[in-house]
Design a protein around this motif. Structure first.
Motif: not given
Length: 217
Positions: A134, A138-139, A142, A186, A189-193
């Motif tokens: 993750y 993604e993180h 971001a 952002h 607050t993502t779904m994966w987070y």
């Protein structure tokens, strides 16, 4: 590299110079491999960090698997006997990953100070691989979009089974930054987070600090 940190609460009137003198690496045989020593002061004492230790010292060392957290702490406690100093959280970590902006080279107190976000996380057993993925997929991307972001380093405690290990993420920012802004919102607050926070993270502690003393090497 490895990282040892210690947080302390001090008597009123204690200055960064006082703490730098007490905790300078040259006093400790077990910290002889220290390449950089940083002294930070908490900025969140009126918020989430109310009632928590005010100061944090970080020792960046060449990797040495023979060192243990207990041996370092025993030596520090035997030297630092100042009644106005109370030591709290300590940790010995090994570096996992590091990523920095194209304009960041190294911390230099003489050029610009530094704002640090320290995030301590304990994961549920068996979730570290997914949490690392993750972060990588993604993180990290971001966070790099947050104005003022300089660098992110991820560490893990040494010498412990994975289900007992603590992860530490250190995020360096300019003093003027976009924490709390749209890009940061952002990133958190993502779904994966949200899935990671609910299903992978057992506990989380977040502190914010400002570099407040000379950087010694």
């Amino acid at each position: 590299m490895s990282l040892f940190y210690v947080t302390v609460r001090s008597a009123a009137g204690t200055t960064p110079a006082d703490l730098s003198k007490l905790f300078k690496p040259s006093q400790f045989k077990s910290l002889s491999a220290t390449q950089h020593f940083y002294l930070y002061r908490a900025t969140d004492l009126q918020g989430a960090g109310k009632g928590k230790p005010e100061w944090m010292m970080m020792y960046e060392m060449a990797m040495d698997e023979s060192k243990s957290q207990q041996s370092i702490m025993n030596e520090i406690k035997s030297i630092v006997s100042n009644p106005g100093i109370e030591m709290y959280r300590q940790g010995l970590y090994s570096l996992q990953t590091s990523k920095s902006s194209s304009t960041f080279s190294s911390l230099n107190f003489h050029i610009a100070s530094n704002f640090l976000v320290a995030v301590f996380i304990r994961l549920h057993p068996g979730r570290k691989e997914e949490f690392d993925r993750y972060y990588a997929e993604e993180h990290m991307d971001a966070l790099m979009k947050v104005p003022g972001w300089r660098r992110t380093r991820r560490f893990v405690t040494t010498g412990l089974p994975e289900d007992e290990a603590e992860c530490l993420a250190l995020h360096d920012y300019d003093l003027e930054n976009g924490l709390g802004g749209e890009e940061f919102k952002h990133a958190t607050t993502t779904m994966w987070y949200k899935d990671m926070m609910v299903n992978a993270v057992m506990s989380k502690d977040r502190r914010t600090y400002e570099l407040c003393s000379e950087v010694l090497s």
